[in-house]
Design a protein around this motif. Structure first.
Motif, PDB file in Angstrom:
ATOM      1  N   TYR A 250       0.843  -1.204   0.000  1.00 36.20           N
ATOM      2  CA  TYR A 250       0.000   0.000   0.000  1.00 36.20           C
ATOM      3  C   TYR A 250       0.878   1.254   0.000  1.00 36.20           C
ATOM      4  CZ  TYR A 250      -2.894   3.782   1.748  1.00 36.20           C
ATOM      5  OH  TYR A 250      -3.519   5.007   1.885  1.00 36.20           O
ATOM      6  N   SER A 251       1.867   1.219   0.857  1.00 36.11           N
ATOM      7  CA  SER A 251       2.760   2.366   0.985  1.00 36.11           C
ATOM      8  C   SER A 251       3.494   2.664  -0.334  1.00 36.11           C
ATOM      9  CB  SER A 251       3.752   2.005   2.085  1.00 36.11           C
ATOM     10  OG  SER A 251       4.507   3.060   2.423  1.00 36.11           O
ATOM     11  N   LEU A 253       2.512   1.790  -3.415  1.00 35.69           N
ATOM     12  CA  LEU A 253       1.552   2.247  -4.432  1.00 35.69           C
ATOM     13  C   LEU A 253       1.212   3.713  -4.218  1.00 35.69           C
ATOM     14  CD1 LEU A 253      -0.853  -0.837  -4.466  1.00 35.69           C
ATOM     15  CD2 LEU A 253       0.655  -0.148  -6.315  1.00 35.69           C
ATOM     16  N   PHE A 254       1.077   4.079  -2.943  1.00 38.91           N
ATOM     17  CA  PHE A 254       0.776   5.475  -2.611  1.00 38.91           C
ATOM     18  C   PHE A 254       1.932   6.369  -3.064  1.00 38.91           C
ATOM     19  CE2 PHE A 254       0.981   9.150   0.142  1.00 38.91           C
ATOM     20  CZ  PHE A 254      -0.330   9.585   0.208  1.00 38.91           C
ATOM     21  N   ALA A 255       3.143   5.961  -2.715  1.00 43.02           N
ATOM     22  CA  ALA A 255       4.316   6.780  -3.063  1.00 43.02           C
ATOM     23  C   ALA A 255       4.494   6.880  -4.572  1.00 43.02           C
ATOM     24  CB  ALA A 255       5.566   6.197  -2.415  1.00 43.02           C
ATOM     25  N   ASP A 256       4.165   5.805  -5.281  1.00 42.25           N
ATOM     26  CA  ASP A 256       4.342   5.802  -6.743  1.00 42.25           C
ATOM     27  C   ASP A 256       3.186   6.465  -7.487  1.00 42.25           C
ATOM     28  OD1 ASP A 256       6.693   4.551  -6.470  1.00 42.25           O
ATOM     29  OD2 ASP A 256       6.017   2.559  -7.068  1.00 42.25           O
ATOM     30  N   SER A 262      -3.882   1.963  -4.977  1.00 45.94           N
ATOM     31  CA  SER A 262      -3.694   2.283  -3.563  1.00 45.94           C
ATOM     32  C   SER A 262      -5.047   2.467  -2.887  1.00 45.94           C
ATOM     33  CB  SER A 262      -2.803   3.506  -3.384  1.00 45.94           C
ATOM     34  OG  SER A 262      -3.493   4.680  -3.689  1.00 45.94           O
ATOM     35  N   LYS A 266      -6.349   0.418   0.287  1.00 43.72           N
ATOM     36  CA  LYS A 266      -6.774   1.178   1.481  1.00 43.72           C
ATOM     37  C   LYS A 266      -8.104   0.614   1.993  1.00 43.72           C
ATOM     38  CE  LYS A 266      -8.601   5.133   0.888  1.00 43.72           C
ATOM     39  NZ  LYS A 266      -8.978   6.475   0.562  1.00 43.72           N
ATOM     40  N   PHE A 275      -4.103  -1.233   9.287  1.00 39.04           N
ATOM     41  CA  PHE A 275      -3.179  -0.112   9.054  1.00 39.04           C
ATOM     42  C   PHE A 275      -1.956  -0.118   9.968  1.00 39.04           C
ATOM     43  CE2 PHE A 275      -6.380   1.846   6.342  1.00 39.04           C
ATOM     44  CZ  PHE A 275      -5.548   2.297   5.324  1.00 39.04           C
ATOM     45  N   ASP A 276      -1.998  -0.933  11.019  1.00 41.22           N
ATOM     46  CA  ASP A 276      -0.803  -1.042  11.866  1.00 41.22           C
ATOM     47  C   ASP A 276       0.351  -1.656  11.086  1.00 41.22           C
ATOM     48  OD1 ASP A 276      -2.067   0.034  13.950  1.00 41.22           O
ATOM     49  OD2 ASP A 276      -2.537  -1.856  14.966  1.00 41.22           O
ATOM     50  N   VAL A 278       1.180  -0.846   7.988  1.00 42.61           N
ATOM     51  CA  VAL A 278       1.726   0.052   6.955  1.00 42.61           C
ATOM     52  C   VAL A 278       2.968   0.720   7.539  1.00 42.61           C
ATOM     53  CG1 VAL A 278       1.271   2.088   5.541  1.00 42.61           C
ATOM     54  CG2 VAL A 278      -0.566   0.466   6.011  1.00 42.61           C
ATOM     55  N   PRO A 279       4.125   0.557   6.906  1.00 38.52           N
ATOM     56  CA  PRO A 279       5.327   1.170   7.471  1.00 38.52           C
ATOM     57  C   PRO A 279       5.236   2.699   7.435  1.00 38.52           C
ATOM     58  CG  PRO A 279       5.797   0.191   5.330  1.00 38.52           C
ATOM     59  CD  PRO A 279       4.396  -0.174   5.669  1.00 38.52           C
ATOM     60  N   GLU A 280       5.786   3.335   8.479  1.00 36.51           N
ATOM     61  CA  GLU A 280       5.697   4.797   8.543  1.00 36.51           C
ATOM     62  C   GLU A 280       6.588   5.452   7.495  1.00 36.51           C
ATOM     63  OE1 GLU A 280       6.518   5.866  12.537  1.00 36.51           O
ATOM     64  OE2 GLU A 280       4.662   4.962  13.273  1.00 36.51           O
ATOM     65  N   ASP A 281       7.654   4.777   7.144  1.00 33.22           N
ATOM     66  CA  ASP A 281       8.536   5.320   6.106  1.00 33.22           C
ATOM     67  C   ASP A 281       9.102   4.160   5.297  1.00 33.22           C
ATOM     68  OD1 ASP A 281      10.677   4.181   7.569  1.00 33.22           O
ATOM     69  OD2 ASP A 281      10.725   5.940   8.840  1.00 33.22           O
ATOM     70  N   LEU A 282       9.985   4.485   4.346  1.00 28.61           N
ATOM     71  CA  LEU A 282      10.514   3.418   3.496  1.00 28.61           C
ATOM     72  C   LEU A 282      11.859   2.899   4.007  1.00 28.61           C
ATOM     73  CD1 LEU A 282       9.479   4.768  -0.023  1.00 28.61           C
ATOM     74  CD2 LEU A 282       8.376   3.012   1.333  1.00 28.61           C
TER      75      LEU A 282
ATOM     76  N   GLN B  67      -2.219   6.900   9.645  1.00 28.03           N
ATOM     77  CA  GLN B  67      -1.955   5.546   9.139  1.00 28.03           C
ATOM     78  C   GLN B  67      -2.269   5.426   7.652  1.00 28.03           C
ATOM     79  OE1 GLN B  67      -4.321   3.280  11.996  1.00 28.03           O
ATOM     80  NE2 GLN B  67      -2.441   2.367  12.761  1.00 28.03           N
ATOM     81  N   PRO B  70       0.782   7.285   4.015  1.00 31.62           N
ATOM     82  CA  PRO B  70       2.154   6.840   4.265  1.00 31.62           C
ATOM     83  C   PRO B  70       3.160   7.977   4.100  1.00 31.62           C
ATOM     84  CG  PRO B  70       1.022   5.381   2.737  1.00 31.62           C
ATOM     85  CD  PRO B  70       0.181   6.589   2.884  1.00 31.62           C
ATOM     86  N   SER B 126       3.509  10.914  -5.782  1.00 28.98           N
ATOM     87  CA  SER B 126       2.675  10.273  -4.761  1.00 28.98           C
ATOM     88  C   SER B 126       1.211  10.688  -4.885  1.00 28.98           C
ATOM     89  CB  SER B 126       3.188  10.640  -3.371  1.00 28.98           C
ATOM     90  OG  SER B 126       4.505  10.200  -3.242  1.00 28.98           O
ATOM     91  N   VAL B 127       0.343   9.783  -4.503  1.00 27.04           N
ATOM     92  CA  VAL B 127      -1.092  10.074  -4.527  1.00 27.04           C
ATOM     93  C   VAL B 127      -1.334  11.281  -3.609  1.00 27.04           C
ATOM     94  CG1 VAL B 127      -3.380   9.144  -4.027  1.00 27.04           C
ATOM     95  CG2 VAL B 127      -1.599   7.619  -4.853  1.00 27.04           C
TER      96      VAL B 127
END
Lengths: 443, 344
Positions: A250-251, A253-256, A262, A266, A275-276, A278-282, B67, B70, B126-127
């Motif tokens: 998910y993270s 797809l969102f970033a891309d 995404s 979601k 959602f726990d 989903v990593p907070e960062d990459l 959450q 991201p 990013s979205v």
């Protein structure tokens, strides 16, 4: 795998080789992928007594062919199936995935069956061992005629005996249906899936994530609808490494900027309250990449020489491993520490131990509750004599007593108790049962 | 003796706001008043003479929003009693910070408001926050967006309810947000981009045109079919020797995921934004490429002599519109006051 289980797909039958073949020149004629020239060379080298050379040659042929066939399924698909975010279209698949990964994936996709996978793993370990440059040049340390013959037979029967090898037909249907149609909740596929062993759940999840990442238009719509239908059914049975894979996807797809994909994931994560994961960062992706480099070295030829560099690199990345990367990192470090049935890479041990020392009690509890029971790599090692003996030295009795009350997974509780009580054979036995429960063949 | 008839939009706005919050299941007496005041404030929102176009989000569950977004950054600026003045204070304190992807949030707590700024994602690709929380929003994540989409035009969007488009200008009311026109035009820029990169390329161009819109600058653009020669009528301009291939930059970024690829894409963003803010027309291909800019087109004599109400830019748009379907795929005009029209 027990026979009464309904399963979604199964591995191809082995090509029929007579049980007794004394003559090597007869055996190689079953190798459909071997040219006449190859066959002559193998026979000649074998008859000259160069058993290491002939074993390495045929092993390399077999594994290259296996990886090439897997590569035809698409690099992004392979990357997703192995949960390897570090592999992309620029990667050379032959180098990027380890031999063990290729065998494991081939078994999971039904390209080869469990028995063939078991024999290939044995062949790989034998070839690896006798290729160690530090082995004495005494006769005792040389590959025997019987061992060479077994390797040749395993390679032909597992890979080279087919004109071409490909995924099981029912697997291919299942995969194409996941993108071609939207399943109903009473679909027979779903009933079968729920009853199937863990690796079918994991594989289905990974196919869906791969489709969500790579398809567009109607296929993407179907893949998202199926993801939102299927994953909630198996979510509670999924272990944390797989749940983190969903969160990481998910993270990414969102970033891309993949808006539709995404948005679909979601919806799933809201549905399963995931959602726990989903990593907070990459940052965790860097750790996963480093861990995979360790595993690729560990599972390749000359592993004892190749392990120290990536293991040191992983240990230099800092002592706080982000939780989404913890399953991959602990698998890599334990693999180095436990080694294989021939031994360990001595030069990599200090770094491995340094990382192990930083693992907190809470993280060990997490490992035994969420990671071990689905970790085929570590479980396989625990079925072997030498790695399991090194496992016994890893944990102090006080530490085990302290964490035991917090372990909820029954098999993990037993493993810890046997470790504390020094019952190595029982560890081997329960590890084999757990490995088999995942859906892999015991051989 | 003649009397005075006061005309106020306030009562109508409050009525709409009550109904909007009801449909969003976010009823609150303070919010319904505060929403109206925020809308009024945004119409002429300036700081030190500079027009600002902040996006303001109101939500109830900060943890869930964090959450869902991201790679986010949240910066708490302040908090106060649950009164409408706190909502206005949030705008005043946060608006100067709301550039380069930062948006304002107001978190509704039981008896107070907390506010600050936030952003999400790693690159231009990013979205966007609005797509995640609003356009493709979910009932479980309650969120409202208030923003000025064009001069004197304020939009209030939620997840379920119809958007409120509050028009303070003299133009006719339209049922479409100008952003819908912008969105549809940018669709034509990416219609020939490979399917696996179309979403991202579209995001890029939407953000680019939105950015230009918020700079309060008028612009003209048009799209021709990929690989087609530039029509002779559009030769009077600066033709790029090497066309700017945005799809390729995006492909590089998604595959390499490195700083250099990100920097190239950001560089292209500011370059094209400059082109869009130059005089004349910017010419795109439908494969996500920029071919030329600062292009001038001769108006046909019929148009020159006609009594069209618009200025030179409107006449150029009419000229381009006549070419659509033949030499062009689409044409686009954005006037300084934020009115957007497009033809395809």
């Amino acid at each position: 795998m027990s026979d009464n289980l309904i399963i979604l797909w199964k591995g191809a039958d082995l090509p029929v080789l007579p049980k007794k073949i004394q003559d090597i020149s007869h055996l190689v004629t079953y190798g459909l992928q071997l040219s006449k020239k190859d066959q002559i060379q193998i026979v000649r080298t074998f008859n000259e007594g160069s058993y290491e050379m002939v074993s390495t040659y045929i092993w390399t042929k077999a594994i290259l062919s296996l990886k090439a066939q897997l590569g035809k399924m698409g690099i992004s698909f392979i990357a997703e199936m192995l949960d390897r975010p570090d592999i992309n279209e620029y990667s050379n698949l032959q180098q990027a995935i380890s031999e063990l990964e290729a065998i494991r994936l081939a078994e999971e996709l039904g390209v080869i069956n469990g028995t063939a996978a078991f024999r290939l793993r044995q062949a790989m370990e034998t070839v690896s061992h006798f290729n160690r440059p530090d082995l004495d040049e005494s006769e005792e340390e040389e590959l025997t005629e019987d061992e060479a013959k077994t390797i040749i037979r395993s390679c032909i029967q597992g890979v080279l005996g087919y004109n071409k090898i490909e995924a099981a037909i029912d697997f291919k249907h299942f995969r194409s249906d996941l993108e071609a149609v939207t399943f109903r909740d009473d679909s027979p596929y779903l009933l079968k899936l729920i009853q199937s062993p863990y690796f079918f759940h994991r594989t289905t999840l990974r196919i869906l994530l791969s489709l969500v990442k790579s398809t567009t238009g109607a296929q993407l719509e179907n893949a998202l609808a199926n993801t939102n239908l299927i994953i909630p059914l198996i979510w509670t049975s999924l272990k944390h490494p797989e749940k983190y894979q969903v969160g990481r996807t998910y993270s990414e797809l969102f970033a891309d900027g993949k808006t539709k994909a995404s948005s679909g994931l979601k919806q799933l994560l809201l549905k399963v309250k995931g959602f726990d994961f989903v990593p907070e960062d990459l940052r965790s992706s860097s750790f996963i990449k480093a861990a995979n480099e360790v595993l690729t070295a560990h599972e390749g030829i000359n592993n004892f020489y190749n392990e120290p560099v990536p293991t040191n690199a992983l240990s230099r990345m800092g002592s706080v491993i982000p939780i989404p990367a913890f399953p991959a990192c602990i698998t890599a470090i334990l693999s180095v520490r436990l080694g294989n049935k021939w031994g360990v890479s001595h030069a990599a041990q200090d770094s491995a131990l340094n990382i192990i020392k930083t693992v907190s009690r809470d993280r060990w509890v997490y490992f035994f509750n969420e990671c071990l029971s689905s970790n085929d790599r570590i479980l396989y090692k625990l079925t072997l004599n030498n790695p399991s003996s090194r496992w016994m030295e890893l944990f102090k009795k006080e530490m085990i007593d302290e964490i035991l009350p917090q372990i909820t997974n029954r098999d993990s509780v037993n493993i810890l108790k046997f470790t504390r009580d020094n019952k190595q054979e029982k560890i081997n036995k329960i590890a084999l049962e757990m490995y088999s429960k995942l859906g892999y063949s015991q051989g | 003796m003649k009397g005075v008839r006061p005309i106020s939009l306030r009562s109508q706005l409050i009525g709409e706001s009550v109904s909007f919050l009801g449909q969003e299941s976010m009823e609150c007496l303070v919010t319904q008043e505060g929403l109206v005041d925020l809308v009024n404030q945004l119409v002429y929102y300036r700081e030190e003479g500079k027009a600002l176009y902040p996006e303001i989000y109101i939500f109830d569950d900060l943890d869930l929003v964090k959450q869902v977004l991201p790679m986010n950054q949240f910066c708490l600026i302040g908090q106060g009693a649950k009164i409408k003045d706190t909502m206005l204070k949030a705008l005043k304190k946060c608006a100067p910070l709301s550039e380069n992807g930062w948006a304002i949030y107001i978190l509704r707590k039981n008896d107070s408001f907390e506010y600050g700024v936030f952003r999400a994602g790693t690159s231009i690709l990013s979205v966007s926050i609005s797509e995640t929380l609003i356009t493709n929003g979910n009932d479980d994540i309650k969120a409202i967006l208030i923003h000025q989409v064009a001069e004197k035009l304020i939009e209030v969007q939620g997840v379920k309810a119809d958007s409120l488009m509050v028009n303070y200008g003299g133009h006719d009311q339209s049922i479409f947000s100008p952003i819908q026109n912008l969105s549809k035009f940018t669709e034509t820029i990416v219609q020939n981009v490979p399917a696996d990169l179309r979403d991202q390329t579209w995001n890029f161009f939407k953000k680019l045109f939105m950015y230009t819109l918020q700079q309060g600058h008028g612009t003209l653009a048009c799209v021709i079919a990929n690989k087609r020669r530039i029509p002779k009528k559009l030769n009077d301009g600066i033709q790029l020797t090497t066309k700017l291939d945005i799809t390729k930059s995006i492909k590089d970024l998604t595959e390499k995921n490195d700083l250099q690829a990100n920097s190239v894409l950001e560089g292209n963003f500011s370059l094209i934004s400059g082109m869009l803010q130059s005089d004349g027309i910017t010419l795109f291909s439908d494969a996500g490429e920029v071919l030329s800019y600062n292009v001038f087109v001769k108006h046909p004599s019929k148009l020159v002599n006609s009594k069209t109400s618009g200025g030179a830019r409107s006449r150029t748009f009419l000229t381009l519109s006549r070419m659509v379907g033949n030499e062009l795929i689409s044409a686009y005009i954005q006037s300084q006051d934020g009115q957007i029209d497009y033809k395809r």
